[in-house]
Design a protein around this motif. Structure first.
Motif, PDB file in Angstrom:
ATOM      1  N   GLY A 110       9.144  30.309  16.945  1.00 24.37           N
ATOM      2  CA  GLY A 110       8.782  31.577  17.544  1.00 24.37           C
ATOM      3  C   GLY A 110       8.589  32.683  16.537  1.00 24.37           C
ATOM      4  O   GLY A 110       8.185  32.449  15.393  1.00 24.37           O
ATOM      5  N   ASP A 158      14.324  36.711  22.027  1.00 23.45           N
ATOM      6  CA  ASP A 158      13.905  35.491  21.345  1.00 23.45           C
ATOM      7  C   ASP A 158      15.040  34.481  21.221  1.00 23.45           C
ATOM      8  O   ASP A 158      14.797  33.271  21.087  1.00 23.45           O
ATOM      9  CB  ASP A 158      13.373  35.826  19.950  1.00 23.45           C
ATOM     10  CG  ASP A 158      12.192  36.776  20.003  1.00 23.45           C
ATOM     11  OD1 ASP A 158      12.404  37.955  20.341  1.00 23.45           O
ATOM     12  OD2 ASP A 158      11.077  36.337  19.724  1.00 23.45           O
ATOM     13  N   THR A 199       6.980  34.049  22.798  1.00 19.48           N
ATOM     14  CA  THR A 199       5.886  33.717  21.885  1.00 19.48           C
ATOM     15  C   THR A 199       6.256  32.513  21.018  1.00 19.48           C
ATOM     16  O   THR A 199       7.363  32.435  20.505  1.00 19.48           O
ATOM     17  CB  THR A 199       5.554  34.912  20.985  1.00 19.48           C
ATOM     18  OG1 THR A 199       5.100  35.985  21.811  1.00 19.48           O
ATOM     19  CG2 THR A 199       4.465  34.569  19.986  1.00 19.48           C
ATOM     20  N   ARG A 200       5.315  31.583  20.855  1.00 21.87           N
ATOM     21  CA  ARG A 200       5.526  30.402  20.018  1.00 21.87           C
ATOM     22  C   ARG A 200       4.339  30.208  19.083  1.00 21.87           C
ATOM     23  O   ARG A 200       3.189  30.347  19.495  1.00 21.87           O
ATOM     24  CB  ARG A 200       5.696  29.139  20.891  1.00 21.87           C
ATOM     25  CG  ARG A 200       6.868  29.203  21.878  1.00 21.87           C
ATOM     26  CD  ARG A 200       8.194  29.137  21.176  1.00 21.87           C
ATOM     27  NE  ARG A 200       9.284  29.123  22.137  1.00 21.87           N
ATOM     28  CZ  ARG A 200       9.934  30.210  22.548  1.00 21.87           C
ATOM     29  NH1 ARG A 200       9.587  31.409  22.091  1.00 21.87           N
ATOM     30  NH2 ARG A 200      10.923  30.124  23.428  1.00 21.87           N
TER      31      ARG A 200
END
Length: 299
Positions: free
Chosen positions: A54, A140, A286-287
């Motif tokens: 991420g 995250d 998010t990756r």
């Protein structure tokens, strides 16, 4: 077969070329509930592991287990429990994420066309405020967004095509995250104190390809996900502030490849990449690299 291999290579290259991966709060995966099992089996168990990287230096291992049952020719349901382990410069934090329960009703097929509808929910196991050594962590590192969500969806199957649309609506927000970027000593992550997420709408088109011996199945698909508003947080002054740029469209390309060991067992590999992303995605989903491997057993 050459065309299938070309699709595999192109999607693989695309997956590792983009800087951001699919931002998925659950809506991307509920389409799996539309997949019909063989008529002679009423139960299925899925075990999956998802590997990814991420923002900043955070890496993930996110397994889940799912159980589904076909009650009759019209109604079926599925359940899923997720787990996530996040590791990075802050340390390692692992915990159970969310529980899903999805019900599907399938209408009678007419002229190679069949409709399905679904209703489901997502229940978090945490309030999205996991800590390491007493220090607050950004989203995250969290295993859940801490929201109780409602899913509404419909699917149209026409020959080898599937088209499905869905809504994911946060009904109750139990997010108690307390991370402030100002006090963290790094600018890698946004402040997510008392984060509130807006709803998502999805449209997906899927085409199914089978080899002659039916051992391999390939499902290239494209997903349009629209985030229906700007997410927000409470700043250091106790005032709610919106993330400008967090509303908008994400377009993802995805390839699902399945090897059918026999009529009861299969192994599935899934890779995905975005073609269009929102300006800001503060939810920690998010990756830059995602690889999912799944084993499915019917009985």
């Amino acid at each position: 077969m050459k065309k299938i291999l070309l699709i595999l290579v192109l999607v693989f290259i695309t997956t590792f070329s983009f800087a951001q991966g699919c931002s998925d709060a659950g809506i991307c995966s509920i389409g799996n509930s539309f997949r019909s099992s063989e008529k002679e089996f009423k139960n299925n168990i899925e075990i999956s592991g998802i590997f990814g990287a991420g923002e900043a230096d955070v890496t993930y291992f996110s397994p889940y287990i799912s159980y589904g049952r076909k009650v009759n020719e019209r109604f079926s349901w599925s359940s899923k429990i997720t787990f996530s382990s996040a590791s990075g410069s802050f340390g390692t934090r692992a915990a159970f994420g969310d529980a899903y329960l999805i019900g599907k009703y399938t209408f009678v097929a007419k002229n190679n066309t069949q409709w399905s509808v679904l209703l489901g929910s997502k229940i978090p196991f945490t309030t999205s405020n996991l800590k390491i050594n007493g220090f607050s962590l950004p989203l995250d590192y969290q295993s859940s967004l801490g929201t109780f969500d409602l899913f509404l969806g419909t699917n149209l199957n026409y020959k080898k095509w599937d088209f499905n649309a869905a809504l994911q609506i946060p009904v109750f927000n139990n997010n108690k995250n307390s991370y402030f970027a100002e006090y963290s000593g790094t600018n890698d992550f946004l402040t997510t104190n008392l984060f509130e997420r807006k709803s998502d709408a999805l449209f997906r088109a899927t085409y199914t390809l089978n080899t002659k011996n039916q051992k391999f199945t390939f499902k290239p698909n494209i997903l349009f996900i629209y985030h229906l508003g700007e997410d927000s947080f409470e700043n250091i002054y106790g005032k709610r502030e919106s993330y400008v740029g967090s509303e908008g469209l994400t377009i993802n390309g995805n390839l699902i490849s399945t090897y059918n060991i026999n009529n009861q067992k299969s192994v599935e590999l899934s890779i995905a990449a975005p073609f269009v992303v929102r300006d800001i995605r503060p939810d920690g989903l998010t990756r830059s690299f995602v690889l999912a491997l799944k084993y499915k057993f019917l009985f």
